[in-house]
Structure formats: C-alpha cells, structure tokens
Design a protein around this motif. Structure first.
Motif, mmCIF file in Angstrom:
data_model
loop_
_atom_site.group_PDB
_atom_site.id
_atom_site.type_symbol
_atom_site.label_atom_id
_atom_site.label_comp_id
_atom_site.label_asym_id
_atom_site.label_seq_id
_atom_site.Cartn_x
_atom_site.Cartn_y
_atom_site.Cartn_z
ATOM 1 N N GLN A 96 0.737 -1.312 0.082
ATOM 2 C CA GLN A 96 -0.037 0.067 -0.033
ATOM 3 C C GLN A 96 0.837 1.469 0.099
ATOM 4 O OE1 GLN A 96 -2.489 1.157 3.453
ATOM 5 N NE2 GLN A 96 -4.082 0.545 2.084
ATOM 6 N N ILE A 97 2.085 1.250 0.758
ATOM 7 C CA ILE A 97 2.970 2.263 0.752
ATOM 8 C C ILE A 97 3.573 2.539 -0.729
ATOM 9 C CG2 ILE A 97 5.069 3.073 1.717
ATOM 10 C CD1 ILE A 97 4.515 1.705 4.262
ATOM 11 N N ILE A 98 4.178 1.690 -1.417
ATOM 12 C CA ILE A 98 4.852 1.799 -2.599
ATOM 13 C C ILE A 98 3.761 2.344 -3.641
ATOM 14 C CG2 ILE A 98 4.479 -0.723 -3.048
ATOM 15 C CD1 ILE A 98 7.210 2.123 -3.989
ATOM 16 N N GLU A 99 2.487 1.724 -3.586
ATOM 17 C CA GLU A 99 1.389 2.167 -4.475
ATOM 18 C C GLU A 99 1.188 3.380 -4.300
ATOM 19 O OE1 GLU A 99 0.167 0.451 -7.240
ATOM 20 O OE2 GLU A 99 1.647 -0.662 -6.719
ATOM 21 N N ALA A 100 1.171 4.013 -3.207
ATOM 22 C CA ALA A 100 0.925 5.606 -2.809
ATOM 23 C C ALA A 100 1.983 6.369 -3.315
ATOM 24 C CB ALA A 100 0.872 5.707 -1.138
ATOM 25 N N VAL A 101 3.166 5.989 -3.217
ATOM 26 C CA VAL A 101 4.427 6.714 -3.761
ATOM 27 C C VAL A 101 4.119 6.686 -5.122
ATOM 28 C CG1 VAL A 101 6.931 6.628 -4.189
ATOM 29 C CG2 VAL A 101 5.930 6.146 -1.806
ATOM 30 N N LYS A 102 3.773 5.696 -5.736
ATOM 31 C CA LYS A 102 3.830 5.726 -7.390
ATOM 32 C C LYS A 102 2.576 6.716 -7.775
ATOM 33 C CE LYS A 102 4.945 0.789 -7.725
ATOM 34 N NZ LYS A 102 4.440 -0.555 -8.357
ATOM 35 N N ARG A 103 1.473 6.860 -6.920
ATOM 36 C CA ARG A 103 0.427 7.317 -7.402
ATOM 37 C C ARG A 103 0.116 8.849 -6.991
ATOM 38 N NH1 ARG A 103 -0.971 5.527 -11.909
ATOM 39 N NH2 ARG A 103 -2.798 6.839 -11.684
ATOM 40 N N VAL A 104 1.013 9.192 -6.030
ATOM 41 C CA VAL A 104 0.755 10.488 -5.489
ATOM 42 C C VAL A 104 0.769 11.651 -6.450
ATOM 43 C CG1 VAL A 104 3.105 10.954 -4.437
ATOM 44 C CG2 VAL A 104 1.239 11.939 -3.472
ATOM 45 N N GLY A 105 1.816 11.572 -7.469
ATOM 46 C CA GLY A 105 2.160 12.466 -8.519
ATOM 47 C C GLY A 105 0.852 12.815 -9.245
ATOM 48 N N PHE A 106 0.159 11.561 -9.616
ATOM 49 C CA PHE A 106 -1.137 11.794 -10.350
ATOM 50 C C PHE A 106 -2.262 12.343 -9.440
ATOM 51 C CE2 PHE A 106 1.422 8.960 -12.364
ATOM 52 C CZ PHE A 106 1.350 9.371 -13.658
ATOM 53 N N GLU A 107 -2.192 12.240 -8.260
ATOM 54 C CA GLU A 107 -3.148 12.690 -7.271
ATOM 55 C C GLU A 107 -2.958 14.251 -7.317
ATOM 56 O OE1 GLU A 107 -5.619 11.291 -5.556
ATOM 57 O OE2 GLU A 107 -5.309 9.483 -6.733
ATOM 58 N N ILE A 108 -1.659 14.745 -7.377
ATOM 59 C CA ILE A 108 -1.216 15.912 -7.251
ATOM 60 C C ILE A 108 -1.751 16.682 -8.696
ATOM 61 C CG2 ILE A 108 0.393 17.862 -7.269
ATOM 62 C CD1 ILE A 108 2.008 16.058 -5.428
ATOM 63 N N LEU A 109 -1.451 15.872 -9.881
ATOM 64 C CA LEU A 109 -1.770 16.392 -11.059
ATOM 65 C C LEU A 109 -3.393 16.629 -11.275
ATOM 66 C CD1 LEU A 109 -0.447 14.926 -14.401
ATOM 67 C CD2 LEU A 109 -2.909 15.261 -13.970
ATOM 68 N N LYS A 110 -4.207 15.802 -10.671
ATOM 69 C CA LYS A 110 -5.567 15.704 -10.814
ATOM 70 C C LYS A 110 -6.076 17.054 -9.969
ATOM 71 C CE LYS A 110 -7.009 11.862 -8.957
ATOM 72 N NZ LYS A 110 -7.997 10.893 -8.352
ATOM 73 N N ARG A 111 -5.443 17.469 -8.842
ATOM 74 C CA ARG A 111 -5.819 18.563 -8.290
ATOM 75 C C ARG A 111 -5.485 19.980 -8.571
ATOM 76 N NH1 ARG A 111 -5.984 14.119 -5.143
ATOM 77 N NH2 ARG A 111 -7.575 13.880 -3.629
ATOM 78 N N LYS A 112 -4.035 19.838 -9.159
ATOM 79 C CA LYS A 112 -3.449 21.148 -9.746
ATOM 80 C C LYS A 112 -2.908 21.328 -11.042
ATOM 81 C CE LYS A 112 0.402 22.309 -7.865
ATOM 82 N NZ LYS A 112 1.608 22.658 -6.710
ATOM 83 N N GLY A 113 -2.900 20.143 -11.604
ATOM 84 C CA GLY A 113 -2.547 20.359 -13.128
ATOM 85 C C GLY A 113 -1.226 19.594 -13.259
ATOM 86 N N THR A 114 -0.354 19.654 -12.234
ATOM 87 C CA THR A 114 1.270 19.230 -12.460
ATOM 88 C C THR A 114 1.861 19.378 -11.257
ATOM 89 O OG1 THR A 114 3.170 18.609 -13.715
ATOM 90 C CG2 THR A 114 2.280 21.014 -13.263
ATOM 91 N N THR A 115 2.797 18.478 -11.092
ATOM 92 C CA THR A 115 3.770 18.778 -10.061
ATOM 93 C C THR A 115 4.827 19.608 -10.326
ATOM 94 O OG1 THR A 115 5.082 16.955 -10.133
ATOM 95 C CG2 THR A 115 2.919 16.565 -9.091
ATOM 96 N N TYR A 116 5.515 20.301 -9.572
ATOM 97 C CA TYR A 116 6.612 21.219 -9.723
ATOM 98 C C TYR A 116 7.374 21.808 -8.406
ATOM 99 C CZ TYR A 116 2.451 24.651 -9.338
ATOM 100 O OH TYR A 116 1.324 25.021 -9.049
#
Length: 316
Positions: free
Chosen positions: A214-234
């Motif tokens: 669950q932890i490594i899946e969260a690591v993999k997906r968090v960038g896309f969670e940010i993307l959904k909310r603000k467009g991209t990570t920076y």
C-alpha cells in the motif's frame, strides 16, 4: 567544470523550470542563470519576476534569457521542457513529444560548444536521459536524470509520518523507472541505521497496520493525485533539481537515487534507470550497486523491461 562562476541554464520555463529557478536563487546556488523557452515571452517574464527577488535574497544571481544556442558556456543545463501527462496517461505516454523536443534542441546546444553536465527532469525521465546522452555524445557521467529521487523522498515522507521519525533519519530508495513499475528497496531501508524490516519483525503488534504494498502504491500514484488537483507537480521536483545542482557545484558526493546509464552495473547495459549514485563536481562519480533480494532483482528486471519496450518506439 573549471569555471569560476557557477553558471546554470534551464531549458523550459514552465511550472517545473520556473520552480527550479526560484529554488536556485533562493538558496544562492548559482551565480548566473540562463532561461530558455520556445515561448520567449514566457522566459522573459520569468526572468524579470525572478530578478525582482534580489533585494530580498542574501546573494545576487544574474538572470537572463536566450536561446539553446546561447547555452554553450553553461556548466550545468537543467532540462525541464516537455508536456505533463494528461488525465489517464502515464509519464511514458509523453515520450514522443518529449523526444522530439530533444531532437530539436540538443544538437543546437552541442553546436554551441557545451561540455558540461545535463541534468534532466523531462518525462519519461529515464528514457529522455538516455536519448539526451545519445544525441549529445557526452560521457555517461555527464548526463544525469532525476530518476526516483522525488519518489524516494515521497517514500521517506510517508514513513516519517507513519513511524513518527524525522525524515532525515530514514535512509532508503525506490529504484527502476520513475513511474508505475518502480519498486521500494525494502531490504536496504533503514531507520536510524536499523533495518526497517527488522523493526517490523520485532514489533508485530505495534506495526500490524503497516502494508508495504500500500505504501509503495501510494508513492507511485501521489504524483497523479497532485496532477488531478492542480494540473502538474513542480515544487518537489524543482527542489530536487536544486539539490542535485548544489551537490554538483559543492562536489558534495551525496548519494542520490538517479537516472543512470548503466554499462554492466546490476548486470544491465544500454539502458537508463533509477539507481543510487554518488553525485560530484564531475557528475556521476560512482553508481552504487546494492545487493538486492531475489524478489527485488525480479522487480528491477521487470521495470527495465517496461522501459526498453518504450525505448524501442524511438529507435533504441
């Protein structure tokens, strides 16, 4: 690199490039900063805005704008140009567009006489780093991708919250693709020097709720969670790029998970993938070869197979 001034060029002044520039000047990492973007007005605007920070900073950075052909005298060129993945895409889906940007700009940079270090964040970063290496003809130690540096930071941040331990007391990495096939190297992750898996084994009741998958899946997906909310990570990757740059200029010999072109390390060749490496004034000083568990070796091979399948689409 023998220049007295610490000169950095940034190719791409979108969210990642401008956040990187902001991190660089706030930390006083470079003396000169050249901003280059296909949208010239954007780079000029960023240059003006950043220049107006100088009165509030402890050191001055010369900031100017130009073209790829002006980058020959830079010591480090940071490459952030490229599209973020769209909804329901992965980073790998941006490969064709990103590769075409490199096809256009890298020959111009090399024709200007550049012989410094490329530091690459453009996704898919492992494949784009390999592509830049091939286009540039530079030695592999001078072409560095940010790899799983941000993912490893995210992993340590999650564990810091779970274990109530300062993030700096956690040592560990994710390896392989900066993407969905990366994996956590649990066998080498330590908390204050003590193996994490040993801590879990000795405290089964206290840490019964910890789910490594669950932890490594969260690591993999968090960038896309940010993307959904603000467009991209920076912000995170911008700070990671500043961290790499500082380690290079300071000859820091920091060990950072990095996109490295392998030539026999981990029994792999003709691929660029995320592994820990010593970063120095010359670029990649040494690739650290960890003794992976049998399961981790298989995960590494699988991740590299994913990368190779996409590399083939641009002729590798």
């Amino acid at each position: 690199m023998k220049g007295q001034l610490r000169k950095v060029g940034i190719l791409g002044t979108g969210f990642v490039g401008s956040s990187t520039a902001y991190s660089l000047i706030n930390q006083g990492i470079c003396d000169e900063l050249l901003l280059v973007d296909i949208k010239e007005e954007k780079s000029i605007g960023e240059s003006l805005d950043l220049t107006h920070c100088m009165d509030f900073l402890p050191s001055k950075t010369k900031i100017w704008t130009g073209t790829a052909s002006d980058m020959g005298h830079m010591e480090i060129i940071i490459i952030t140009a490229g599209p973020p993945p769209k909804e329901n895409q992965t980073r790998l889906d941006t490969l064709e567009t990103s590769a075409n940007i490199m096809n256009d700009t890298i020959p111009k940079i090399m024709a200007s006489g550049f012989n410094g270090i490329f530091l690459i964040a453009t996704n898919p970063v492992d494949i784009i780093t390999y592509h830049v290496w091939k286009l540039s003809g530079l030695p592999r130690h001078q072409v560095i991708g940010t790899g799983t540096s941000i993912d490893s930071s995210r992993l340590k941040t999650y564990l810091s919250d779970i274990l109530h331990v300062d993030v700096h007391s956690i040592q560990g990495y994710t390896m392989g693709e900066h993407g969905d096939s990366q994996f956590a190297v649990w066998s080498h992750l330590t908390i204050g020097g003590k193996p994490f898996l040993q801590i879990l084994a000795e405290n089964p009741e206290k840490y019964a709720d910890i789910d490594l998958e669950q932890i490594i899946e969260a690591v993999k997906r968090v960038g896309f969670e940010i993307l959904k909310r603000k467009g991209t990570t920076y912000y995170g990757i911008g700070n990671a790029l500043a961290y790499f740059t500082k380690s290079i200029f300071n000859n820091g010999h920091r060990i950072i998970p990095t996109s490295c072109i392998l030539d026999g390390e981990y029994a792999e060749s003709n691929i660029c993938t995320g592994v820990p490496a010593v970063i120095s004034r010359s670029g990649i000083k040494e690739i650290i070869e960890l003794k992976l568990s049998a399961e981790e070796q298989e995960l590494f091979k699988t991740s590299n197979s994913v990368l190779r399948s996409y590399m083939a689409s641009i002729g590798y």
